[in-house]
Scaffold this motif. Structure first.
Motif, PDB file in Angstrom:
ATOM      1  N   LEU A 164      -2.591  -1.900 -14.299  1.00 41.28           N
ATOM      2  CA  LEU A 164      -2.130  -3.045 -15.077  1.00 41.28           C
ATOM      3  C   LEU A 164      -2.402  -4.325 -14.290  1.00 41.28           C
ATOM      4  CD1 LEU A 164       1.342  -1.714 -16.298  1.00 41.28           C
ATOM      5  CD2 LEU A 164      -0.731  -1.955 -17.678  1.00 41.28           C
ATOM      6  N   GLY A 165      -2.670  -5.405 -15.010  1.00 41.92           N
ATOM      7  CA  GLY A 165      -2.919  -6.686 -14.347  1.00 41.92           C
ATOM      8  C   GLY A 165      -2.386  -7.843 -15.175  1.00 41.92           C
ATOM      9  N   ALA A 166      -2.106  -8.955 -14.506  1.00 37.59           N
ATOM     10  CA  ALA A 166      -1.619 -10.151 -15.184  1.00 37.59           C
ATOM     11  C   ALA A 166      -2.063 -11.378 -14.409  1.00 37.59           C
ATOM     12  CB  ALA A 166      -0.102 -10.129 -15.319  1.00 37.59           C
ATOM     13  N   ASN A 167      -2.303 -12.463 -15.139  1.00 33.61           N
ATOM     14  CA  ASN A 167      -2.691 -13.725 -14.525  1.00 33.61           C
ATOM     15  C   ASN A 167      -2.120 -14.869 -15.345  1.00 33.61           C
ATOM     16  OD1 ASN A 167      -4.893 -16.101 -14.908  1.00 33.61           O
ATOM     17  ND2 ASN A 167      -4.847 -15.463 -12.779  1.00 33.61           N
ATOM     18  N   MET A 168      -1.622 -15.909 -14.645  1.00 30.09           N
ATOM     19  CA  MET A 168      -1.126 -17.091 -15.335  1.00 30.09           C
ATOM     20  C   MET A 168      -1.509 -18.336 -14.559  1.00 30.09           C
ATOM     21  SD  MET A 168       2.726 -18.234 -16.527  1.00 30.09           S
ATOM     22  CE  MET A 168       3.289 -18.491 -14.841  1.00 30.09           C
ATOM     23  N   VAL A 169      -2.037 -19.333 -15.274  1.00 30.61           N
ATOM     24  CA  VAL A 169      -2.313 -20.643 -14.711  1.00 30.61           C
ATOM     25  C   VAL A 169      -1.293 -21.609 -15.306  1.00 30.61           C
ATOM     26  CG1 VAL A 169      -3.994 -22.494 -14.427  1.00 30.61           C
ATOM     27  CG2 VAL A 169      -4.768 -20.118 -14.486  1.00 30.61           C
ATOM     28  N   TYR A 170      -0.420 -22.155 -14.466  1.00 32.16           N
ATOM     29  CA  TYR A 170       0.662 -23.029 -14.946  1.00 32.16           C
ATOM     30  C   TYR A 170       0.326 -24.476 -14.617  1.00 32.16           C
ATOM     31  CZ  TYR A 170       5.383 -24.613 -16.026  1.00 32.16           C
ATOM     32  OH  TYR A 170       6.468 -25.251 -16.585  1.00 32.16           O
ATOM     33  N   ALA A 194      -1.138 -22.989 -18.926  1.00 28.24           N
ATOM     34  CA  ALA A 194      -2.404 -23.360 -19.558  1.00 28.24           C
ATOM     35  C   ALA A 194      -3.167 -22.138 -20.031  1.00 28.24           C
ATOM     36  CB  ALA A 194      -3.268 -24.166 -18.582  1.00 28.24           C
ATOM     37  N   ARG A 195      -2.967 -21.026 -19.324  1.00 28.02           N
ATOM     38  CA  ARG A 195      -3.654 -19.782 -19.690  1.00 28.02           C
ATOM     39  C   ARG A 195      -2.821 -18.604 -19.203  1.00 28.02           C
ATOM     40  NH1 ARG A 195      -9.835 -17.823 -18.133  1.00 28.02           N
ATOM     41  NH2 ARG A 195      -9.348 -15.626 -17.880  1.00 28.02           N
ATOM     42  N   THR A 196      -2.752 -17.557 -20.035  1.00 25.12           N
ATOM     43  CA  THR A 196      -2.010 -16.351 -19.687  1.00 25.12           C
ATOM     44  C   THR A 196      -2.851 -15.140 -20.053  1.00 25.12           C
ATOM     45  OG1 THR A 196       0.077 -17.487 -20.185  1.00 25.12           O
ATOM     46  CG2 THR A 196       0.152 -15.095 -19.963  1.00 25.12           C
ATOM     47  N   ASP A 197      -2.952 -14.181 -19.127  1.00 25.86           N
ATOM     48  CA  ASP A 197      -3.707 -12.948 -19.352  1.00 25.86           C
ATOM     49  C   ASP A 197      -2.853 -11.737 -19.015  1.00 25.86           C
ATOM     50  OD1 ASP A 197      -6.723 -13.230 -20.000  1.00 25.86           O
ATOM     51  OD2 ASP A 197      -6.368 -14.810 -18.527  1.00 25.86           O
ATOM     52  N   LEU A 198      -2.918 -10.719 -19.868  1.00 22.07           N
ATOM     53  CA  LEU A 198      -2.303  -9.426 -19.607  1.00 22.07           C
ATOM     54  C   LEU A 198      -3.339  -8.356 -19.914  1.00 22.07           C
ATOM     55  CD1 LEU A 198       1.170  -9.963 -21.348  1.00 22.07           C
ATOM     56  CD2 LEU A 198       0.699 -10.030 -18.896  1.00 22.07           C
ATOM     57  N   GLY A 199      -3.514  -7.400 -19.001  1.00 25.53           N
ATOM     58  CA  GLY A 199      -4.562  -6.420 -19.226  1.00 25.53           C
ATOM     59  C   GLY A 199      -4.234  -5.052 -18.656  1.00 25.53           C
ATOM     60  N   ALA A 200      -5.004  -4.054 -19.080  1.00 26.02           N
ATOM     61  CA  ALA A 200      -4.860  -2.687 -18.600  1.00 26.02           C
ATOM     62  C   ALA A 200      -6.231  -2.042 -18.509  1.00 26.02           C
ATOM     63  CB  ALA A 200      -3.960  -1.876 -19.530  1.00 26.02           C
ATOM     64  N   THR A 201      -6.412  -1.159 -17.526  1.00 27.21           N
ATOM     65  CA  THR A 201      -7.666  -0.426 -17.352  1.00 27.21           C
ATOM     66  C   THR A 201      -7.386   1.071 -17.255  1.00 27.21           C
ATOM     67  OG1 THR A 201      -7.604  -0.578 -14.927  1.00 27.21           O
ATOM     68  CG2 THR A 201      -8.711  -2.361 -16.133  1.00 27.21           C
ATOM     69  N   ILE A 202      -8.324   1.865 -17.761  1.00 28.40           N
ATOM     70  CA  ILE A 202      -8.234   3.321 -17.675  1.00 28.40           C
ATOM     71  C   ILE A 202      -9.559   3.854 -17.151  1.00 28.40           C
ATOM     72  CG2 ILE A 202      -7.869   5.477 -18.918  1.00 28.40           C
ATOM     73  CD1 ILE A 202      -6.255   3.962 -20.973  1.00 28.40           C
ATOM     74  N   ALA A 235      -1.296 -10.731 -10.442  1.00 22.65           N
ATOM     75  CA  ALA A 235      -0.649  -9.476 -10.088  1.00 22.65           C
ATOM     76  C   ALA A 235      -1.488  -8.310 -10.575  1.00 22.65           C
ATOM     77  CB  ALA A 235       0.753  -9.396 -10.684  1.00 22.65           C
ATOM     78  N   ALA A 236      -1.548  -7.245  -9.774  1.00 26.52           N
ATOM     79  CA  ALA A 236      -2.282  -6.026 -10.150  1.00 26.52           C
ATOM     80  C   ALA A 236      -1.490  -4.820  -9.656  1.00 26.52           C
ATOM     81  CB  ALA A 236      -3.684  -6.022  -9.559  1.00 26.52           C
ATOM     82  N   TRP A 237      -1.233  -3.874 -10.545  1.00 26.89           N
ATOM     83  CA  TRP A 237      -0.449  -2.684 -10.226  1.00 26.89           C
ATOM     84  C   TRP A 237      -1.264  -1.448 -10.555  1.00 26.89           C
ATOM     85  CZ3 TRP A 237       4.214  -0.652 -13.523  1.00 26.89           C
ATOM     86  CH2 TRP A 237       4.774   0.462 -12.877  1.00 26.89           C
ATOM     87  N   GLN A 238      -1.631  -0.676  -9.525  1.00 22.51           N
ATOM     88  CA  GLN A 238      -2.344   0.579  -9.721  1.00 22.51           C
ATOM     89  C   GLN A 238      -1.300   1.663  -9.971  1.00 22.51           C
ATOM     90  OE1 GLN A 238      -5.733   0.678  -9.835  1.00 22.51           O
ATOM     91  NE2 GLN A 238      -5.489   2.764 -10.613  1.00 22.51           N
ATOM     92  N   VAL A 239      -0.940   1.841 -11.243  1.00 17.34           N
ATOM     93  CA  VAL A 239       0.175   2.710 -11.608  1.00 17.34           C
ATOM     94  C   VAL A 239      -0.088   4.146 -11.198  1.00 17.34           C
ATOM     95  CG1 VAL A 239       1.653   3.464 -13.502  1.00 17.34           C
ATOM     96  CG2 VAL A 239       0.642   1.166 -13.540  1.00 17.34           C
ATOM     97  N   GLN A 294       0.829  -1.200   0.000  1.00 19.79           N
ATOM     98  CA  GLN A 294       0.000   0.000   0.000  1.00 19.79           C
ATOM     99  C   GLN A 294       0.865   1.251   0.000  1.00 19.79           C
ATOM    100  OE1 GLN A 294      -2.596  -0.456   3.463  1.00 19.79           O
ATOM    101  NE2 GLN A 294      -4.239  -1.149   2.109  1.00 19.79           N
ATOM    102  N   THR A 295       0.252   2.351  -0.418  1.00 21.26           N
ATOM    103  CA  THR A 295       0.903   3.648  -0.374  1.00 21.26           C
ATOM    104  C   THR A 295      -0.145   4.700  -0.039  1.00 21.26           C
ATOM    105  OG1 THR A 295       2.365   5.179  -1.556  1.00 21.26           O
ATOM    106  CG2 THR A 295       0.552   4.203  -2.804  1.00 21.26           C
TER     107      THR A 295
END
Length: 205
Positions: free
Chosen positions: A74-80, A88-96, A64-68, A8-9
């Motif tokens: 930014l967010g990312a998810n991976m199922v290994y 098995a699945r990889t996700d990369l995303g961004a929100t505005i 992982a989620a980073w509130q820049v 947190q910040t």
């Protein structure tokens, strides 16, 4: 087994400081017996409804989620899957967050079992304090065409959020409908019926 971590910040400035989850990182390992019928190549465990989990091979999940900034995340998810020693699945995303009432997002998703890469663009708009709408378009980069279009409208009641959604799969020419029931204060949908009128139960948003 899982470890959830949050950094947190303080943001806002003098007289309006507040705590913000600037970075979250969650790691999970799921081990199950080999006699479980695996219904999907992508393992998932739902702690709030374990009976809905998809077990089978041993797999791990990283989130992982980073509130820049205040408006950009930014967010990312991976199922290994340790059974095939590959993701098995990889996700990369961004929100505005363009305004308090309007937000957009982009998502790039890769599914190993189908060797499929999907690009998703979506938006959510709050019409009033009670109603808001959302929609997305999914583009299949392997086929070079739009895979599906989905839309949803929700209404907020004092203790619950109810929504209706519809989607059209351009590849299979199927139309699906969904119903959302979410108690206020719950971040994940407590109940959602998908795929009505579709052979794909995971259709819709």
């Amino acid at each position: 087994m899982a470890v959830d971590q949050t950094w947190q910040t303080q943001r806002g400035g003098p007289g309006r400081w507040r705590s913000v989850d600037v970075f979250r990182f969650n790691a999970e390992l799921v081990v199950s017996s080999g006699d479980v019928n695996q219904e999907s190549p992508i393992g998932r465990y739902f702690d709030y409804r374990p009976e809905y989990s998809n077990l089978g091979d041993t797999y791990g999940t990283l989130d992982a989620a980073w509130q820049v900034t205040e408006v950009f995340g930014l967010g990312a998810n991976m199922v290994y899957d340790f059974g095939i020693n590959q993701p098995a699945r990889t996700d990369l995303g961004a929100t505005i967050q363009h305004s308090p009432f309007f937000s957009t997002y982009l998502d790039l998703r890769y599914l190993n079992a189908e060797n499929s890469t999907i690009f998703i663009a979506g938006a959510e708009y709050e019409l009033t304090r009670k109603y808001w709408v959302a929609g997305n378009v999914q583009y299949d980069t392997e086929l070079g065409s739009i895979q599906s279009i989905n839309g949803e409208i929700r209404r907020r009641y004092p203790n619950v959020i109810i929504g209706l959604g519809a989607g059209y799969n351009n590849i299979t020419s199927e139309t699906s409908f969904s119903f959302v029931f979410q108690p206020v204060g719950v971040t994940k949908s407590a109940g959602r019926l998908r795929g009505i009128g579709s052979s794909n139960p995971s259709g819709g948003m």
